[in-house]
Design an enzyme around this catalytic site. Structure first.
Site, PDB file in Angstrom:
ATOM      1  N   HIS A   1      10.130  33.254   4.426  1.00  9.95           N
ATOM      2  CA  HIS A   1      10.459  32.160   3.501  1.00  9.95           C
ATOM      3  C   HIS A   1       9.636  30.920   3.847  1.00  9.95           C
ATOM      4  O   HIS A   1       9.979  30.170   4.771  1.00  9.95           O
ATOM      5  CB  HIS A   1      11.952  31.827   3.582  1.00  9.95           C
ATOM      6  CG  HIS A   1      12.824  32.823   2.907  1.00  9.95           C
ATOM      7  ND1 HIS A   1      13.147  32.749   1.572  1.00  9.95           N
ATOM      8  CD2 HIS A   1      13.425  33.937   3.382  1.00  9.95           C
ATOM      9  CE1 HIS A   1      13.927  33.766   1.238  1.00  9.95           C
ATOM     10  NE2 HIS A   1      14.107  34.504   2.329  1.00  9.95           N
TER      11      HIS A   1
ATOM     12  N   CYS B   1       9.757  36.992  -0.167  1.00  9.89           N
ATOM     13  CA  CYS B   1      10.857  37.841   0.306  1.00  9.89           C
ATOM     14  C   CYS B   1      11.187  38.924  -0.729  1.00  9.89           C
ATOM     15  O   CYS B   1      10.403  39.832  -0.919  1.00  9.89           O
ATOM     16  CB  CYS B   1      12.070  36.985   0.665  1.00  9.89           C
ATOM     17  SG  CYS B   1      13.280  37.878   1.674  1.00  9.89           S
TER      18      CYS B   1
ATOM     19  N   GLU C   1       9.441  28.252   2.127  1.00  9.73           N
ATOM     20  CA  GLU C   1      10.056  27.048   1.565  1.00  9.73           C
ATOM     21  C   GLU C   1      10.988  26.335   2.524  1.00  9.73           C
ATOM     22  O   GLU C   1      11.315  25.157   2.323  1.00  9.73           O
ATOM     23  CB  GLU C   1      10.808  27.382   0.271  1.00  9.73           C
ATOM     24  CG  GLU C   1      12.054  28.235   0.410  1.00  9.73           C
ATOM     25  CD  GLU C   1      11.802  29.732   0.385  1.00  9.73           C
ATOM     26  OE1 GLU C   1      12.684  30.480  -0.055  1.00  9.73           O
ATOM     27  OE2 GLU C   1      10.695  30.151   0.815  1.00  9.73           O
TER      28      GLU C   1
END
Length: 516
Positions: free
Chosen positions: A172, A82, A174
């Site tokens: 993202h 990001c 994660e």
């Protein structure tokens, strides 16, 4: 520690901890450091690779965060996420523009080319759900990079310079809303950066024991045992390292869950034979809490009394050189966060306060490198009972923050009974290990009800249950009505003082307090 390491440079994203969790889940050790200290951390850690986190900042603004130029000069593998992609592109000669084509939430990624980052996960021509959260976007990529994936509003949603092992994504990976994201992070740390996946609790146990022995020597250690998972695991680990040099002090403030004090004393004194001082200070705490209704005043009162009682007992034990604490890695991250974040609120809420400097002891913090789930894994490695290691988190101030308003012995007794019934029903339904935290709350209101042929005027009990990974965010657990009906009926029938039960269906964004 000799493990291969990944450095995560934190630019202020609220989900940076999730990057670290995904790296650890791949069996690779990592550390998070804010961008201001990143160069120093880089030199100290000598990492195999670097991950650049997201951020609320804009690369287009003056004095916005940047990665140390050293990591690019050293030609280490780098993965930008990001904001990490944006600053990476900007620093390497690309271009970022602000304020148009925003993407927040679910998006779909179209894979254009194969890359080592996608290997075994995504194929060219496929489409995949990802999670976006950006207002700026890359509009020109640096020399040597190529586009490997796009989304509707991000023409450079994933870029790669395979010759230099540089990778960057606008989404993202994660978060759980990117279903294959953890596999991408694993590809980077193991297949691209070449880190060995040898981060295990067995290895950590042996290394931690060696570090404790080296730090403590022949000194004495005192540990404040709260009865929670963190301090319990720390105590057992330290005891394995130095035996009778450790003394635990359990301050029973009278705000524990039903039979919890008895369980703590039984486990540590009788089972593990760890020297334990059990201080029954319930009368002292409840006496000073009488009439106190302000939530922060309650917490501060409990914190002050805990320090006073613990300090008195520490002096009585005599000769302690070290103070053991169950500090976890999220505590460390919050304490060094350049944004400040929610740590002040969180620590005021969950903990009972730090010990004063006048105690003049060195800290022993054997868990400060671990996340909560890793602490549980270590507890299992150490042989702690599964029922103890897997117990739901319990805040330092105890039931005091689950009784909004004044704390009284009568209210505590009512709440303990209701809470025990609720948890018993959760266990019977096989849901205890699925739910991250569940508890009852005694609300500061009474309602009129009819029970049998009589009229009642009693308390309202609220039930709370949430799912979470690390407690930073949480969502309510979707019980079916049959379960809620059983739990409510038992509470009303078995607990005198409650005539109504409600269920809390609010979610918990980052940094908010548990109830009050």
């Amino acid at each position: 520690m000799t493990h291969d390491t990944i450095l995560i440079i934190d630019f202020g994203s609220q989900v940076t901890q999730l990057i670290a969790r995904r790296v650890r889940e791949a069996g690779v050790y990592c550390e998070i450091h804010p961008f201001q200290n990143a160069e120093k951390a880089y030199k100290a850690l000598k990492p195999k690779g670097v991950i650049l986190s997201g951020s609320p900042a804009s690369v287009t603004e003056d004095f916005s965060p940047r990665a140390p130029q050293l990591i690019f000069d050293d030609k280490l593998p780098v993965f930008g996420i990001c904001y990490g992609e944006q600053t990476m592109a900007e620093q390497l000669g690309g271009k970022v523009e602000a304020g148009h084509h925003r993407e927040f939430g679910r998006a779909f990624l179209d894979v254009k080319k194969s890359t080592k980052l996608f290997q075994g996960v995504w194929e060219p021509g496929s489409r995949h759900q990802v999670w976006m959260s950006h207002g700026d976007r890359v509009t020109a990529i640096p020399e040597g990079f190529e586009v490997v994936a796009t989304s509707e509003n991000a023409p450079f949603a994933a870029i790669a310079d395979e010759a230099r092992n540089y990778y960057a994504v606008q989404f993202h990976p994660e978060v759980v809303h990117t279903p294959d994201g953890a596999k991408l992070i694993q590809n980077f740390v193991k297949n691209i950066a070449g880190a060995t996946g040898d981060w295990t609790m067995g290895a950590f146990r042996q290394e931690a024991i060696a570090r404790i022995r080296a730090q403590v020597g022949r000194g004495k250690v005192i540990c404040g045992l709260s009865g929670g998972v963190d301090s319990s695991v720390a105590a057992v680990l330290i005891h394995e390292a130095i035996g009778s040099q450790l003394t635990c002090v359990f301050v029973d403030h009278g705000l524990m869950r039903q039979d919890e004090a008895k369980e703590v004393v039984g486990l540590f004194h009788d089972h593990y034979n760890i020297p334990l001082v059990h201080v029954d200070a319930a009368d002292l705490f409840l006496g000073e809490l009488a009439g106190v209704t302000d939530p922060e005043a309650k917490r501060k009162t409990i914190g002050r009394l805990f320090i006073e009682v613990f300090e008195k007992e520490a002096k009585a034990v005599g000769g302690a050189d070290f103070l053991a604490q169950g500090t976890l890695y999220p505590d460390v991250i919050e304490s060094i966060s350049f944004t400040g974040g929610p740590s002040v609120t969180i620590k005021s809420h969950h903990n009972v306060g730090g010990l004063p400097e006048r105690m003049n002891m060195q800290l022993v913090e054997p868990l400060r490198e671990l996340f909560k789930d890793e602490v549980r894994a270590l507890g299992r490695e150490l042989g702690l009972p599964a029922s103890f290691v897997g117990r739901h988190p319990f805040p330092g101030p105890g039931l005091a923050i689950r009784i909004p308003g004044e704390i009284t012995p009568e209210k505590l007794d009512i709440l303990r009974q209701a809470d025990a019934i609720y948890l018993d029903e959760i266990r019977k339904a096989g849901l205890y290990d699925i739910i991250w935290q569940a508890f009852a709350v005694l609300l500061p209101v009474k309602t009129v009800g009819v029970m049998g042929d009589g009229r009642t005027y009693d308390h309202v009990c609220a039930l709370r249950a949430v799912t979470s990974v690390d407690g930073m965010t949480a969502d309510f657990y979707p019980f079916d009505m049959n379960f809620l009906g059983r739990a409510a009926t038992r509470i009303i029938n078995e607990v005198r003082g409650i005539n109504r039960v409600v269920y809390d269906v609010t979610s918990k964004p980052p940094g908010t307090i548990e109830w009050e």
